[in-house]
Structures are given as structure tokens and as C-alpha cells.
Design a protein around this motif. Structure first.
Motif, PDB file in Angstrom:
ATOM      1  N   ARG A 226       3.835   9.419  37.683  1.00 38.32           N
ATOM      2  CA  ARG A 226       4.068  10.605  38.507  1.00 38.32           C
ATOM      3  C   ARG A 226       5.289  11.316  37.971  1.00 38.32           C
ATOM      4  NH1 ARG A 226       1.842  10.038  43.670  1.00 38.32           N
ATOM      5  NH2 ARG A 226       2.523  12.209  44.009  1.00 38.32           N
ATOM      6  N   PHE A 227       5.254  12.661  38.030  1.00 39.71           N
ATOM      7  CA  PHE A 227       6.324  13.452  37.424  1.00 39.71           C
ATOM      8  C   PHE A 227       6.838  14.503  38.397  1.00 39.71           C
ATOM      9  CE2 PHE A 227       7.544  17.356  35.087  1.00 39.71           C
ATOM     10  CZ  PHE A 227       8.643  16.863  34.377  1.00 39.71           C
ATOM     11  N   ASP A 228       8.143  14.717  38.347  1.00 45.18           N
ATOM     12  CA  ASP A 228       8.761  15.773  39.170  1.00 45.18           C
ATOM     13  C   ASP A 228       9.910  16.399  38.390  1.00 45.18           C
ATOM     14  OD1 ASP A 228       9.209  17.166  41.810  1.00 45.18           O
ATOM     15  OD2 ASP A 228      11.166  16.209  41.562  1.00 45.18           O
ATOM     16  N   GLU A 229      10.032  17.707  38.514  1.00 42.48           N
ATOM     17  CA  GLU A 229      11.111  18.435  37.824  1.00 42.48           C
ATOM     18  C   GLU A 229      11.813  19.366  38.801  1.00 42.48           C
ATOM     19  OE1 GLU A 229      10.893  20.167  33.639  1.00 42.48           O
ATOM     20  OE2 GLU A 229      10.761  22.009  34.852  1.00 42.48           O
ATOM     21  N   VAL A 230      13.126  19.332  38.776  1.00 46.20           N
ATOM     22  CA  VAL A 230      13.943  20.193  39.627  1.00 46.20           C
ATOM     23  C   VAL A 230      14.946  20.920  38.742  1.00 46.20           C
ATOM     24  CG1 VAL A 230      15.610  20.287  41.515  1.00 46.20           C
ATOM     25  CG2 VAL A 230      13.702  18.676  41.618  1.00 46.20           C
ATOM     26  N   VAL A 231      15.050  22.241  38.939  1.00 45.78           N
ATOM     27  CA  VAL A 231      15.982  23.057  38.161  1.00 45.78           C
ATOM     28  C   VAL A 231      17.023  23.645  39.109  1.00 45.78           C
ATOM     29  CG1 VAL A 231      16.244  25.047  36.626  1.00 45.78           C
ATOM     30  CG2 VAL A 231      14.183  23.618  36.491  1.00 45.78           C
ATOM     31  N   GLU A 232      18.297  23.498  38.757  1.00 43.80           N
ATOM     32  CA  GLU A 232      19.384  24.039  39.574  1.00 43.80           C
ATOM     33  C   GLU A 232      20.332  24.842  38.696  1.00 43.80           C
ATOM     34  OE1 GLU A 232      21.379  20.970  41.683  1.00 43.80           O
ATOM     35  OE2 GLU A 232      19.735  20.626  43.094  1.00 43.80           O
ATOM     36  N   LYS A 233      20.736  26.008  39.210  1.00 42.44           N
ATOM     37  CA  LYS A 233      21.718  26.840  38.531  1.00 42.44           C
ATOM     38  C   LYS A 233      22.902  27.039  39.468  1.00 42.44           C
ATOM     39  CE  LYS A 233      18.232  29.442  35.921  1.00 42.44           C
ATOM     40  NZ  LYS A 233      17.669  30.790  35.625  1.00 42.44           N
ATOM     41  N   ASP A 234      24.112  26.818  38.962  1.00 40.46           N
ATOM     42  CA  ASP A 234      25.281  26.938  39.828  1.00 40.46           C
ATOM     43  C   ASP A 234      26.535  27.136  38.990  1.00 40.46           C
ATOM     44  OD1 ASP A 234      26.780  26.918  42.185  1.00 40.46           O
ATOM     45  OD2 ASP A 234      27.197  24.774  41.986  1.00 40.46           O
ATOM     46  N   HIS A 235      27.225  28.256  39.210  1.00 40.84           N
ATOM     47  CA  HIS A 235      28.510  28.539  38.561  1.00 40.84           C
ATOM     48  C   HIS A 235      28.449  28.356  37.040  1.00 40.84           C
ATOM     49  CE1 HIS A 235      30.362  28.862  42.492  1.00 40.84           C
ATOM     50  NE2 HIS A 235      29.892  27.670  42.819  1.00 40.84           N
ATOM     51  N   GLY A 236      27.451  28.952  36.423  1.00 35.99           N
ATOM     52  CA  GLY A 236      27.359  28.901  34.976  1.00 35.99           C
ATOM     53  C   GLY A 236      26.797  27.614  34.413  1.00 35.99           C
ATOM     54  N   ARG A 237      26.362  26.706  35.295  1.00 36.83           N
ATOM     55  CA  ARG A 237      25.793  25.431  34.850  1.00 36.83           C
ATOM     56  C   ARG A 237      24.308  25.394  35.166  1.00 36.83           C
ATOM     57  NH1 ARG A 237      26.895  19.820  37.912  1.00 36.83           N
ATOM     58  NH2 ARG A 237      25.479  20.904  39.338  1.00 36.83           N
ATOM     59  N   LEU A 238      23.531  24.995  34.198  1.00 42.84           N
ATOM     60  CA  LEU A 238      22.098  24.818  34.383  1.00 42.84           C
ATOM     61  C   LEU A 238      21.774  23.332  34.282  1.00 42.84           C
ATOM     62  CD1 LEU A 238      19.143  25.889  34.542  1.00 42.84           C
ATOM     63  CD2 LEU A 238      19.178  26.015  32.038  1.00 42.84           C
ATOM     64  N   GLU A 239      21.125  22.796  35.305  1.00 43.20           N
ATOM     65  CA  GLU A 239      20.751  21.385  35.285  1.00 43.20           C
ATOM     66  C   GLU A 239      19.266  21.230  35.576  1.00 43.20           C
ATOM     67  OE1 GLU A 239      21.931  17.015  37.182  1.00 43.20           O
ATOM     68  OE2 GLU A 239      22.947  18.835  37.887  1.00 43.20           O
ATOM     69  N   VAL A 240      18.601  20.474  34.720  1.00 42.27           N
ATOM     70  CA  VAL A 240      17.189  20.165  34.902  1.00 42.27           C
ATOM     71  C   VAL A 240      17.061  18.655  35.050  1.00 42.27           C
ATOM     72  CG1 VAL A 240      14.863  20.350  33.971  1.00 42.27           C
ATOM     73  CG2 VAL A 240      16.541  22.140  33.470  1.00 42.27           C
TER      74      VAL A 240
ATOM     75  N   ALA B 128       8.727  12.895  43.164  1.00 33.51           N
ATOM     76  CA  ALA B 128       9.485  13.896  43.910  1.00 33.51           C
ATOM     77  C   ALA B 128      10.407  13.245  44.933  1.00 33.51           C
ATOM     78  CB  ALA B 128       8.526  14.861  44.603  1.00 33.51           C
ATOM     79  N   ARG B 129       9.878  12.247  45.611  1.00 35.45           N
ATOM     80  CA  ARG B 129      10.660  11.543  46.635  1.00 35.45           C
ATOM     81  C   ARG B 129      11.829  10.798  46.007  1.00 35.45           C
ATOM     82  NH1 ARG B 129       7.802   7.103  50.583  1.00 35.45           N
ATOM     83  NH2 ARG B 129       9.336   7.075  52.306  1.00 35.45           N
ATOM     84  N   LEU B 130      11.591  10.126  44.892  1.00 39.52           N
ATOM     85  CA  LEU B 130      12.649   9.390  44.210  1.00 39.52           C
ATOM     86  C   LEU B 130      13.693  10.336  43.634  1.00 39.52           C
ATOM     87  CD1 LEU B 130      10.416   6.768  42.362  1.00 39.52           C
ATOM     88  CD2 LEU B 130      11.964   6.299  44.280  1.00 39.52           C
ATOM     89  N   ASN B 131      13.237  11.430  43.043  1.00 37.02           N
ATOM     90  CA  ASN B 131      14.147  12.398  42.444  1.00 37.02           C
ATOM     91  C   ASN B 131      15.088  12.978  43.493  1.00 37.02           C
ATOM     92  OD1 ASN B 131      15.160  13.755  40.229  1.00 37.02           O
ATOM     93  ND2 ASN B 131      13.515  15.271  40.138  1.00 37.02           N
ATOM     94  N   GLN B 132      14.528  13.329  44.644  1.00 43.52           N
ATOM     95  CA  GLN B 132      15.343  13.904  45.711  1.00 43.52           C
ATOM     96  C   GLN B 132      16.335  12.885  46.262  1.00 43.52           C
ATOM     97  OE1 GLN B 132      13.278  14.844  49.367  1.00 43.52           O
ATOM     98  NE2 GLN B 132      14.736  16.452  49.883  1.00 43.52           N
TER      99      GLN B 132
END
Length: 375
Positions: free
Chosen positions: A225-239, A292-296
């Protein structure tokens, strides 16, 4: 999270035994502790500051307390905090938390993590190291347990778990707590676990790493199972990419881990100012292989760093605290947790962080009384 009516802060301390000789007592123990909580809530970070602020608020305190001998001196605060039984003080805190927040949400992430109060040790002593249980979604400290050193977290964690109501929660712990006995203690409380794998379990983590390396060569051939989350904050990109598996027979000695159902690899890719770094972390869990559950849940675990440890250092000056006699450091740390929870339980949204809230609590008698459940 469901909360009930506010318990008056004075009721938190009623069951604590006064360690002083009765004939020498001038200041009621509950009143002394209420004054201390108010002082910490209002921005005081040591016993001298508590005394000086409380003297300025003497008339306000007289609305709620008898104060037959006025405000205690900072020396009195220090002596009392040093001699109050640390276990009893922690138990009083947990009773209070269970009364104001009796029902955590299902799948609430409870992160267990340790923090050292760096200046709390004597010249020849060890600083206080406190393992805390933090409800990440609610932002509340649920309990704490002191250890002699970080290496003793393996002993403190089961003791802390045994005091908490965790039915339906997800308990997350860093690599220090990845032990079969701790996994069993979590399951005994009716909770699921997500445990970090590092060199603490070298054979197990090697088997997970080998499996994941083989998976990467031909991902379409391996059920996952696969899950991807992308976050952008204060000039930082995290995947953050989570790969969850349930092929337990590929792991080393999976039978050692109670109710083990899955393992996961999380690839964290951070890009800051054009520079990209990738880090892989590995976990085992009693939860199904739901990426998704584990990632969160893993993401929420790290709130213990930003929403508890960082707040203790920056907003409450924990690392600057020099209470070094007896149980003073432990009991003052619990007092900070009480103040933090009181602020987090405020239902009114206000601008500013904890420092601003403490400033308002120092100056506004109404706001302070509301936080303390007095009105």
C-alpha cells in the motif's frame, strides 16, 4: 476529543500528602500549589518569580484563598517542591487530566518521548530526564515518568503506560522504546503501536531494509500500500512517501512482536533552498498495512518535538530551570505541564503563541480565572 466541565485547579492537589511537620506549617499546601500554578501560568519560571508575581496579585488571590500567612517565600516554595513525593504529584496530574479529557478520539496518536532538563542536575548529579505521553491531536500532556538517564527509558515507558487510559489510541515511540515487552504493554492497554526501527533492533531492521531494497528493484511485483503527502511551508518542500507491507514472514523473528500486522518504510524528501535530502525511516506496527494511516500517525508523532519539547524550552524556559534539590525539578516540570494543558484547553481562539497567552494570564484576572476554572 471530548472534554467535561473544568475541574477547579485546587481540586488537583487535594489528595497530595503534605511532607512538612504539622506544627511548623504556616502555609496551606493546596493554597501554596495553587499559587505556584498561577505563577507558572502567568510567566514565572522559577520560585523567586512566583513569589514576586504573587505578591503583586495578593488581593486577587484573597478572592479565592485564605492566605492566613500571606504569600509564601521563594525558599518555602523550594523546600516544599523538593519534598513532595514525585510519584504522588504525577498521579495527581494524571487524575486531573483524566477528569478534564476522559475520552480521547479513536486513533488519537499518543507519542511517548523523553526530554532532559539540562540545568536541573547538581555538579555531581544527573539532570532530570522525563518521559512524557503527549496526545498529538489534542495537544495535551497525559502523564510523565522520571528516569535517571535517557538509557533508562525502557524501564520508565512501561511504568508510564500502565497509568494511562489508551483504549483505541495509537502509541508511537522512537527507537529507544522498540522492545517486545513495551509492545505488549501497549497492547495490554487496548492500544495499537507504531515503533521506530534503528540500530536498537539490528537484525530486524536489516531484514526490513533488505526487503525494501528488493522491493525497489521491482515494486510492481510486490503487494503493498502506498501513500504520498506533500507539504510546503516557509520555503521548504517536503514529500513523505509511505510504503506499507504485511509480508511478515520476510522479517526476522516476527513472532517476538505481539499482534504484529505490518511494517513500513517512509521516504522523507526535503527541499530547502534548492538542496534536496532524502531520509528513509522504518517502522513495525500492530495496525494493518494501511499506508495513509501509518503515514499520518508517524507525522503526528513528531508533534511531541514541536508542540511539547520546543514549547517547554522556548515558552517555559525548561532548560534554564535550576531547581536541583530533592524532587523540585520533577515537580516543577509537572507544574509546567499543568500550565501548558490549561492554556491548550482554552476554547477561545486567540492570536499569539504560548508566551502571549502567559502574558495575558499575568495581566488579566478574568482570563486567568477562566483558565483555572474559577469562573
Amino acid at each position: 476529543m471530548e472534554t467535561e466541565g473544568r475541574l477547579r485547579v485546587a481540586d488537583v492537589f487535594v489528595g497530595i500528602r503534605d511532607p512538612r511537620q504539622a506544627r511548623k506549617v504556616e502555609h496551606d499546601l493546596v493554597e501554596l500549589l495553587v499559587i505556584a500554578v498561577c505563577g507558572v501560568l502567568a510567566g514565572a519560571d522559577d520560585f523567586v518569580e512566583i513569589e514576586e508575581w504573587a505578591k503583586e496579585k495578593h488581593d486577587w488571590f484573597r478572592l479565592y484563598l485564605r492566605l492566613e500567612h500571606g504569600i509564601p517565600s521563594h525558599d518555602t516554595f523550594g523546600r516544599v517542591f523538593a519534598t513532595i513525593d514525585a510519584e504522588a504529584f504525577g498521579a495527581a496530574f494524571r487524575r486531573w487530566v483524566s477528569s478534564i479529557a476522559p475520552n480521547l478520539e479513536k486513533d488519537e496518536v499518543v507519542a511517548l518521548d523523553g526530554k532532559t532538563s539540562r540545568r536541573s542536575g547538581k555538579m555531581d548529579g544527573t539532570p532530570l530526564h522525563l518521559v512524557s505521553a503527549f496526545a498529538a491531536g489534542a495537544g495535551l500532556v497525559l502523564g510523565q515518568r522520571a528516569t535517571a538517564a535517557k538509557s533508562n527509558e525502557k524501564t520508565a515507558i512501561p511504568e508510564l503506560l500502565a497509568t494511562l487510559a489508551l483504549e483505541g489510541c495509537i502509541v508511537t515511540i522512537d527507537a529507544m522504546g522498540t522492545q517486545p515487552s513495551i509492545a505488549q504493554a501497549i497492547r495490554n492497554r487496548g492500544a495499537d503501536y507504531i515503533l521506530s526501527l534503528k540500530d536498537n533492533q539490528p537484525t530486524l531492521v536489516e531484514s526490513v531494509q533488505d526487503f525494501f531494497a528488493a522491493f525497489q528493484t521491482a515494486p510492481d511485483k510486490t503487494p503493498h500500500r502506498f501513500d504520498e503527502v506533500v507539504e510546503k511551508d516557509h520555503g521548504r518542500l517536503e514529500v513523505r512517501r509511505c510504503y506499507a507491507f504485511d509480508q511478515l514472514d520476510c522479517l526476522h523473528a516476527p513472532e517476538r512482536w505481539p499482534d504484529l500486522k505490518s511494517f513500513a518504510a517512509i521516504a522523507s524528501e526535503r527541499t530547502i533552498k534548492g538542496k534536496t535530502m532524502i531520509e528513509h525511516r522504518f517502522y513495525i506496527s500492530s495496525l494493518p498495512a494501511d499506508a495513509a494511516r501509518l503515514n499520518q500517525a508517524v507525522r503526528q508523532h513528531w508533534r511531541v518535538e514541536n508542540s511539547l519539547h520546543w514549547c517547554m524550552d522556548v515558552a517555559f524556559a525548561d532548560d534554564q530551570m535550576r531547581a536541583r534539590t530533592g524532587n523540585a525539578a520533577h515537580n516543577f516540570a509537572v507544574m509546567r505541564h499543568i500550565a501548558l494543558n490549561l492554556i491548550r484547553l482554552d476554547p477561545v481562539k486567540r492570536k499569539g503563541g504560548l508566551k502571549v497567552r502567559r502574558l495575558i494570564a499575568a495581566t488579566s484576572d478574568t482570563y486567568r480565572a477562566e483558565l483555572l476554572g474559577l469562573i
